[in-house]
Design an enzyme around this catalytic site. Structure first.
Site, PDB file in Angstrom:
ATOM      1  N   VAL A  14       0.881  -1.184   0.000  1.00  0.00           N
ATOM      2  CA  VAL A  14       0.000   0.000   0.000  1.00  0.00           C
ATOM      3  C   VAL A  14       0.914   1.228   0.000  1.00  0.00           C
ATOM      4  O   VAL A  14       1.762   1.374   0.885  1.00  0.00           O
ATOM      5  CB  VAL A  14      -0.924   0.056   1.235  1.00  0.00           C
ATOM      6  N   GLU A  15       0.747   2.090  -1.002  1.00  0.00           N
ATOM      7  CA  GLU A  15       1.519   3.333  -1.046  1.00  0.00           C
ATOM      8  C   GLU A  15       0.788   4.363  -0.184  1.00  0.00           C
ATOM      9  O   GLU A  15      -0.352   4.722  -0.477  1.00  0.00           O
ATOM     10  CB  GLU A  15       1.641   3.830  -2.483  1.00  0.00           C
ATOM     11  N   VAL A  16       1.441   4.806   0.870  1.00  0.00           N
ATOM     12  CA  VAL A  16       0.866   5.799   1.783  1.00  0.00           C
ATOM     13  C   VAL A  16       1.426   7.159   1.374  1.00  0.00           C
ATOM     14  O   VAL A  16       2.624   7.405   1.483  1.00  0.00           O
ATOM     15  CB  VAL A  16       1.233   5.458   3.244  1.00  0.00           C
ATOM     16  N   GLU A  67       5.462   7.523   0.922  1.00  0.00           N
ATOM     17  CA  GLU A  67       6.116   8.316  -0.133  1.00  0.00           C
ATOM     18  C   GLU A  67       5.960   9.784   0.234  1.00  0.00           C
ATOM     19  O   GLU A  67       4.855  10.245   0.512  1.00  0.00           O
ATOM     20  CB  GLU A  67       5.493   7.960  -1.483  1.00  0.00           C
TER      21      GLU A  67
END
Ligand SMILES: NC(=O)c1ccc[n+]([C@@H]2O[C@H](COP(=O)([O-])OP(=O)(O)OC[C@H]3O[C@@H](n4cnc5c(N)ncnc54)[C@H](O)[C@@H]3O)[C@@H](O)[C@H]2O)c1
Length: 314
Positions: free
Chosen positions: A150-152, A180
């Site tokens: 999961v890109e936070v 990120e």
């Protein structure tokens, strides 16, 4: 900021929202779902039928999972007791602007407000909010109940506490969050995917390979390598005992020369049609369900093998 997660609201129950619903309920959360689609009850039922065995294979306790999923009357009803809200509506900044104004108003003050958006950064739809401190992107890869990343991605006004709470939440549901620090269109994962897709389309357009053979190249080489080491560790090892330095100074020079020659596919309507027909010729004899079932079965096998290898290391 909240660090206990008991109730999640899922707003938008299409491809992504249904998969999140199963994952969250599989981790014991009560999940309140809101979506205006008329077939919502059937869609939830068939998603749970399909995904519950995947969750069981990941070692989750799935007894009573369906009892933890509740259809909400509307958005306010979905979020009223939420500790966390995961938004998965249409990829449209105007929609997200209106929706997040409602979420800020209706959700409890401690609730994290997360968007699955693939490309629209939080700053693009939170400008009108008096308080955007708990709104941020939690971008999954499809299907989120299987693919761990999961890109936070915080927006300009997201608080550090909310970023930390989002990381806690995604770890709580067994995901691998990566924070990120700068908003960039497509974030990291989709930029990498698109860089590769652009070259893949170019190579097929140029008649170098068929779509099927390109997929074979990928799944028999980079796909396997990149499930175990990323591009940087891969290159560090590719340099032998001299590591990344040797790789950069030696083979790296000829690789850099290649960058200028990387393809820009024309993707004229005729080329696009030719490509679509070639992909359909390769895979069109199987149904969507058959292809998705095969993909999911193989992905679960990869995840389980990686899990065993990690356990052997510890
Ligand atoms: N599909 C993917 O591979 C993927 C991957 C990662 C992230 N995303 C992102 O997730 C989000 C959802 O994508 P998707 O592929 O699941 O789309 P989808 O079209 O399958 O689902 C969207 C759902 O939103 C619902 N919806 C519309 N208006 C609504 C409203 N007012 N309230 C609640 N629900 C509403 C629709 O009925 C539909 O069920 C997008 O932002 C997308 O960029 C998609």
């Amino acid at each position: 900021m909240n660090t206990e997660f008991r109730t999640a609201a899922v707003i938008g129950a299409g491809t992504i929202g249904l998969s999140w619903t199963a994952l969250f309920a599989g981790h014991g959360l009560t999940v309140r779902v809101s979506d205006p689609r008329p077939d919502l009850a059937e869609a939830i039922q068939s998603a749970l039928d399909e995904f519950t065995p995947h969750l069981a294979q990941q070692g989750l306790e799935v007894d009573g999972i369906a009892d933890r999923v509740v259809i909400a009357a509307d958005i306010a009803d979905a979020v009223r007791d939420a500790d966390v809200v995961q938004e998965n509506g249409p990829e449209n900044a105007e929609f997200k602007k209106d929706l997040f104004a409602t979420l800020v108003r209706e959700a409890p003050a401690h609730a994290l407000l997360l968007s699955s958006s693939s490309a629209i950064p939080a700053t693009a739809f939170t400008g009108g909010l008096a308080d955007a401190s708990r709104v941020l992107i939690g971008h999954p890869f499809n299907p989120p109940h299987l693919i761990p990343l999961v890109e936070v991605v915080p927006g300009g006004r997201t608080s550090d506490e909310s970023v930390a709470a989002a990381v806690d939440f995604y770890r709580f549901v067994g995901r691998t969050p990566v924070v990120e620090r700068k908003e960039i269109p497509g974030f990291v994962g989709n930029r990498l995917q698109n860089a590769l897709s652009r070259e893949a389309i170019y190579l097929v357009e140029q008649g170098v390979v068929t779509p099927e053979d390109l997929d074979k190249v990928m799944t028999n080489s980079l796909g396997i390598r990149w499930a175990t080491v990323g591009p940087f560790l891969g290159s560090h090892l590719g340099g032998g005992p001299g590591g990344y330095r040797h790789m950069a100074e030696h083979i790296g020079k000829s690789m850099k020369k290649m960058w200028d020659g990387l393809g820009k596919p024309s993707q004229s309507p005729e080329e696009q049609e030719r490509l679509i027909e070639a992909v359909e010729k390769a895979y069109g004899s199987s149904t969507y369900s058959e292809l998705a079932e095969t993909r999911d079965r193989k992905q679960i096998a990869v995840l389980s093998a990686l899990d065993s290898a990690a356990k052997e290391e510890n």
